[in-house]
Write a protein that holds these residues in place. Sequence first.
Motif, short mmCIF file in Angstrom:
data_model
loop_
_atom_site.label_atom_id
_atom_site.label_comp_id
_atom_site.label_asym_id
_atom_site.label_seq_id
_atom_site.Cartn_x
_atom_site.Cartn_y
_atom_site.Cartn_z
N TRP A 114 40.27 67.59 30.81
CA TRP A 114 39.26 66.55 30.67
C TRP A 114 39.22 65.66 31.91
O TRP A 114 38.14 65.33 32.42
N SER A 144 40.61 61.90 26.49
CA SER A 144 41.14 63.24 26.24
C SER A 144 40.05 64.14 25.68
O SER A 144 39.01 63.67 25.19
N LEU A 191 47.76 65.63 22.95
CA LEU A 191 46.40 65.40 23.41
C LEU A 191 46.14 66.16 24.70
O LEU A 191 46.97 66.15 25.62
N GLU A 192 45.00 66.82 24.78
CA GLU A 192 44.65 67.58 25.97
C GLU A 192 43.95 66.63 26.94
O GLU A 192 42.86 66.13 26.67
N THR A 193 44.59 66.36 28.07
CA THR A 193 44.03 65.41 29.05
C THR A 193 43.76 66.05 30.40
O THR A 193 42.88 65.60 31.14
#
Length: 265
Positions: A262, A62, A257-259
């Motif tokens: 990414w 992430s 969570l920023e996925t």
Amino acid sequence: GLVSHPEAERYINQQLERLKQASGISGLPGQAYLFADTVFGGKASPDGNIYIPYAMLQDLESTDELAALLAHELAHTIRNHNSSDLFVQAQKKALVGASLLANYKRGDSGITRASDEKLIENTFAALMVSDGFINPGWTRRQELEADRLGFDLLIAAGYNGDARFALLDRMAIWEERNATAQSQSNALIDQLFMVNDPELKKNATGELLGGPLDKSATTVGSFVNRLNQNHDGAEKRYDSLLSYVDMHYPDAPTPALETRNWQAI
């Protein structure tokens, strides 16, 4: 060497800038670069640049984990920690030792005084201790400070703090897998202190110098091992940071969570 990946580098430096802004400190130097290495973990240079192993990118799940890595290295810069590489330090010790050796060879009269012997012992002791080459407590303190300040930066910038613990979990796995590689690295450092000049054995001073040098060649590896053992591993750092977080961030927000961005990279 450095690896060129413009899209990834641009995204990584965007996260670094976000962390710098969250620190409240203006004019923080440096930017992030990718480099070819198989280690798990970044490196912060004295000029504030952060170097991330290219192979590590595939292990990060992430943007928050990326930010956790950057925040830790940025914390080293903010705290003005010495980030010189252990291998470079070993080379410095070997060069100074070689200079000392050359001076004694030039002035060798075949007779060694007790004061000369003491000087040699003290010099080599100083070479080993100088610049924190054998200073595990100081290194442990640096990592503790960077772990805590890095977490502060992570939360202040709006990332999910759980990402730092996920990163430490993966680091613990990497440490276990790479124990053999560390032993090989220690052996390479040993070679920097070896004495292979057969001319040394032909006179009294040479024999005297050969003793401490050969001794350092066989013991510097154990010093490095002790450094690694006393430099807290990922599991201990996890527990230490958890205690800090429980005390100072009992109600810290945990954004998702920023996925997506990414994974796109």
